[in-house]
Design an enzyme around this catalytic site. Sequence first.
Site, mmCIF file in Angstrom:
data_model
loop_
_atom_site.group_PDB
_atom_site.id
_atom_site.type_symbol
_atom_site.label_atom_id
_atom_site.label_comp_id
_atom_site.label_asym_id
_atom_site.label_seq_id
_atom_site.Cartn_x
_atom_site.Cartn_y
_atom_site.Cartn_z
ATOM 1 N N ARG A 115 -59.772 -21.664 35.691
ATOM 2 C CA ARG A 115 -59.793 -20.196 35.716
ATOM 3 C C ARG A 115 -60.052 -19.674 37.125
ATOM 4 N NH1 ARG A 115 -63.420 -17.625 34.020
ATOM 5 N NH2 ARG A 115 -64.984 -19.160 33.469
ATOM 6 N N ASP A 145 -54.546 -19.019 20.247
ATOM 7 C CA ASP A 145 -53.596 -20.050 20.682
ATOM 8 C C ASP A 145 -52.737 -20.531 19.515
ATOM 9 O OD1 ASP A 145 -54.050 -20.173 23.451
ATOM 10 O OD2 ASP A 145 -55.935 -21.221 23.111
ATOM 11 N N SER A 199 -54.550 -15.990 25.871
ATOM 12 C CA SER A 199 -54.855 -15.648 24.479
ATOM 13 C C SER A 199 -55.946 -14.581 24.379
ATOM 14 C CB SER A 199 -55.242 -16.900 23.689
ATOM 15 O OG SER A 199 -56.377 -17.506 24.262
ATOM 16 N N HIS A 200 -56.624 -14.245 25.485
ATOM 17 C CA HIS A 200 -57.628 -13.181 25.447
ATOM 18 C C HIS A 200 -57.332 -12.069 26.441
ATOM 19 C CE1 HIS A 200 -59.396 -16.301 23.087
ATOM 20 N NE2 HIS A 200 -60.058 -15.349 22.493
ATOM 21 N N PHE A 204 -63.550 -9.711 19.961
ATOM 22 C CA PHE A 204 -62.613 -10.821 19.880
ATOM 23 C C PHE A 204 -62.053 -11.183 21.251
ATOM 24 C CE2 PHE A 204 -59.314 -7.853 19.967
ATOM 25 C CZ PHE A 204 -58.218 -8.014 19.113
ATOM 26 N N ARG A 245 -57.986 -19.301 17.659
ATOM 27 C CA ARG A 245 -57.016 -18.635 16.772
ATOM 28 C C ARG A 245 -55.844 -18.039 17.561
ATOM 29 N NH1 ARG A 245 -56.618 -19.003 11.335
ATOM 30 N NH2 ARG A 245 -55.765 -17.163 10.342
ATOM 31 N N ARG A 256 -62.627 -32.897 36.350
ATOM 32 C CA ARG A 256 -62.751 -31.554 36.926
ATOM 33 C C ARG A 256 -63.872 -30.802 36.220
ATOM 34 N NH1 ARG A 256 -61.141 -26.970 33.835
ATOM 35 N NH2 ARG A 256 -59.278 -27.162 32.558
ATOM 36 N N LEU A 257 -64.299 -29.720 36.826
ATOM 37 C CA LEU A 257 -65.347 -28.913 36.213
ATOM 38 C C LEU A 257 -64.744 -27.911 35.244
ATOM 39 C CD1 LEU A 257 -67.669 -28.016 39.230
ATOM 40 C CD2 LEU A 257 -67.994 -29.776 37.479
ATOM 41 N N PRO A 258 -65.448 -27.646 34.128
ATOM 42 C CA PRO A 258 -64.998 -26.539 33.277
ATOM 43 C C PRO A 258 -65.089 -25.246 34.085
ATOM 44 C CG PRO A 258 -67.198 -27.267 32.613
ATOM 45 C CD PRO A 258 -66.701 -28.244 33.640
ATOM 46 N N ALA A 299 -64.110 -22.504 21.668
ATOM 47 C CA ALA A 299 -64.186 -22.289 20.226
ATOM 48 C C ALA A 299 -64.762 -23.547 19.581
ATOM 49 C CB ALA A 299 -62.782 -22.020 19.683
ATOM 50 N N THR A 323 -63.937 -19.008 14.204
ATOM 51 C CA THR A 323 -63.655 -20.003 15.251
ATOM 52 C C THR A 323 -64.826 -20.065 16.240
ATOM 53 O OG1 THR A 323 -62.336 -18.274 16.280
ATOM 54 C CG2 THR A 323 -61.125 -19.997 15.147
HETATM 55 P P1 NDP Z 1 -60.198 -24.396 25.792
HETATM 56 O O1 NDP Z 1 -60.127 -25.548 24.880
HETATM 57 O O2 NDP Z 1 -58.969 -23.950 26.477
HETATM 58 O O3 NDP Z 1 -61.271 -24.678 26.937
HETATM 59 C C1 NDP Z 1 -62.623 -24.886 26.594
HETATM 60 C C2 NDP Z 1 -63.443 -25.093 27.844
HETATM 61 O O4 NDP Z 1 -63.203 -26.419 28.338
HETATM 62 C C3 NDP Z 1 -63.100 -24.135 28.983
HETATM 63 O O5 NDP Z 1 -64.278 -23.727 29.586
HETATM 64 C C4 NDP Z 1 -62.231 -24.995 29.901
HETATM 65 O O6 NDP Z 1 -62.320 -24.609 31.274
HETATM 66 C C5 NDP Z 1 -62.849 -26.358 29.713
HETATM 67 N N1 NDP Z 1 -61.926 -27.443 29.990
HETATM 68 C C6 NDP Z 1 -60.613 -27.554 29.619
HETATM 69 N N2 NDP Z 1 -60.104 -28.711 30.064
HETATM 70 C C7 NDP Z 1 -61.100 -29.352 30.725
HETATM 71 C C8 NDP Z 1 -61.220 -30.583 31.405
HETATM 72 N N3 NDP Z 1 -60.175 -31.407 31.517
HETATM 73 N N4 NDP Z 1 -62.392 -30.908 31.941
HETATM 74 C C9 NDP Z 1 -63.456 -30.091 31.865
HETATM 75 N N5 NDP Z 1 -63.423 -28.908 31.235
HETATM 76 C C10 NDP Z 1 -62.268 -28.539 30.674
HETATM 77 O O7 NDP Z 1 -60.874 -23.143 25.056
HETATM 78 P P2 NDP Z 1 -60.743 -22.715 23.522
HETATM 79 O O8 NDP Z 1 -59.298 -22.740 23.207
HETATM 80 O O9 NDP Z 1 -61.663 -23.491 22.673
HETATM 81 O O10 NDP Z 1 -61.256 -21.208 23.564
HETATM 82 C C11 NDP Z 1 -60.484 -20.241 24.237
HETATM 83 C C12 NDP Z 1 -61.207 -18.916 24.261
HETATM 84 O O11 NDP Z 1 -61.254 -18.343 22.966
HETATM 85 C C13 NDP Z 1 -62.641 -18.919 24.747
HETATM 86 O O12 NDP Z 1 -62.691 -18.059 25.862
HETATM 87 C C14 NDP Z 1 -63.436 -18.348 23.582
HETATM 88 O O13 NDP Z 1 -64.531 -17.508 23.959
HETATM 89 C C15 NDP Z 1 -62.404 -17.527 22.884
HETATM 90 N N6 NDP Z 1 -62.745 -17.263 21.487
HETATM 91 C C16 NDP Z 1 -63.227 -16.032 21.150
HETATM 92 C C17 NDP Z 1 -63.570 -15.751 19.838
HETATM 93 C C18 NDP Z 1 -64.147 -14.439 19.448
HETATM 94 O O14 NDP Z 1 -64.287 -14.169 18.267
HETATM 95 N N7 NDP Z 1 -64.568 -13.588 20.358
HETATM 96 C C19 NDP Z 1 -63.352 -16.733 18.773
HETATM 97 C C20 NDP Z 1 -62.909 -18.010 19.264
HETATM 98 C C21 NDP Z 1 -62.577 -18.252 20.566
HETATM 99 P P3 NDP Z 1 -61.098 -23.812 31.983
HETATM 100 O O15 NDP Z 1 -61.192 -22.428 31.449
HETATM 101 O O16 NDP Z 1 -61.364 -23.913 33.438
HETATM 102 O O17 NDP Z 1 -59.840 -24.518 31.581
#
Ligand code: NDP
Length: 338
Positions: A309, A189, A48-49, A122, A187, A303-305, A181, A161
């Site tokens: 990735r 997604d 999504s990014h 964004f 958004r 798992r670790l965040p 977010a 968001t």
């Molecule tokens: P996610 O819900 O996909 O993930 C959020 C975080 O949680 C990530 O760091 C992810 O790590 C971690 N995570 C996911 N599953 C687990 C788990 N089981 N245990 C531990 N950690 C976990 O992200 P969002 O959908 O909320 O956001 C997606 C992106 O959107 C972000 O990069 C955000 O910066 C971007 N965004 C940008 C905006 C802008 O205006 N610039 C506005 C809003 C959002 P991992 O990546 O390893 O899965």
Amino acid sequence: MASARETITLDEARELALSALTRHGCDAPNAEAVAGVMLAAEADRAESHGLFRLPGYVASLKSGKVDGGARPSVTRLAPGVVRVDGRGGFAPLAIEMGRAPLIEATREQGIAALALVDIHHFAALWPEVEALAEAGLVALACTCATPMVAPAGGTKPFFGTNPLAFAFPRRDAPPVVFDQASAAMARGDVSIHAREGKPVPPGTGLGPDGQPTIDPAEVLKGAQLPFGGYKGSNIALMIELLAGALIGEVFSYEAGQRGPKDGGPPVGGELILALDPDRFGAGAWRDRVENLLAEMLAQPGVRLPGARRHRNRRETGRTGIDVPSALLAEIRALAGGE
Ligand code: NDP
């Protein structure tokens, strides 16, 4: 039904992104910086990014909202405060230019902040905090957006968001990084669910009638919801205050009233905080971090965040990336090809 996809190498994707951006008015430093964050997202399979954002970046160049040749200016306002004026450009070059002065100020002071203003952001936020953690610092970043999320109890879009990202360095391992977010779903997604005709989970948003819905198209017309009810709503509020009021930038609801609605990034600000873990008197912090993570990961299923990735990054250099064929055709056209 899943849409058709095509595999291309990261180098091919980078060339396409650079061509599309320069063809529509980005100079080389801005095109390199913007392509860099999109390709980093693609490499990590943060779709999504990734290239998904390219048509939006180009739309903002075409509409004239964003200056593709902007040269940000950097000022040290106080010993621990660096300010970068993005001068109406895309965020990535401004972030790159602020990084070294922020690291320098943090090393000197133990803690410092980078205030980025007049940028258009964004992208994902993890690239900025991960780079700081790779330089040995702890980092927090947040930014506003345009009104998309109803505050807890409300039904109308008000907050962006508003993502919050955090990174902590580790010994001999990629840093711990989360980037999320404050909406229940980012958004991008929700848009991808709409594009693929897939329902969103309950709690993602409300339709224009203010009623809960799992139809992503209705959520896009109505309002998204914060994650965790009022708790996510409060984090979104904090981000409006930090990346808006504190640094003299627009709130999400104001950004929504600025500039053409071209599908590209809104104008606004970002706040990045950095801390030097060697300046807090905890000599053995590296051991303590590893102990904490080992205890946590001892539980099955944990798992670790950031781990997803980082695993993806190791794979995509070898396998290339899968891009929806329709998006690839659009990008090839923007780049001046077929
Ligand atoms: P996610 O819900 O996909 O993930 C959020 C975080 O949680 C990530 O760091 C992810 O790590 C971690 N995570 C996911 N599953 C687990 C788990 N089981 N245990 C531990 N950690 C976990 O992200 P969002 O959908 O909320 O956001 C997606 C992106 O959107 C972000 O990069 C955000 O910066 C971007 N965004 C940008 C905006 C802008 O205006 N610039 C506005 C809003 C959002 P991992 O990546 O390893 O899965």
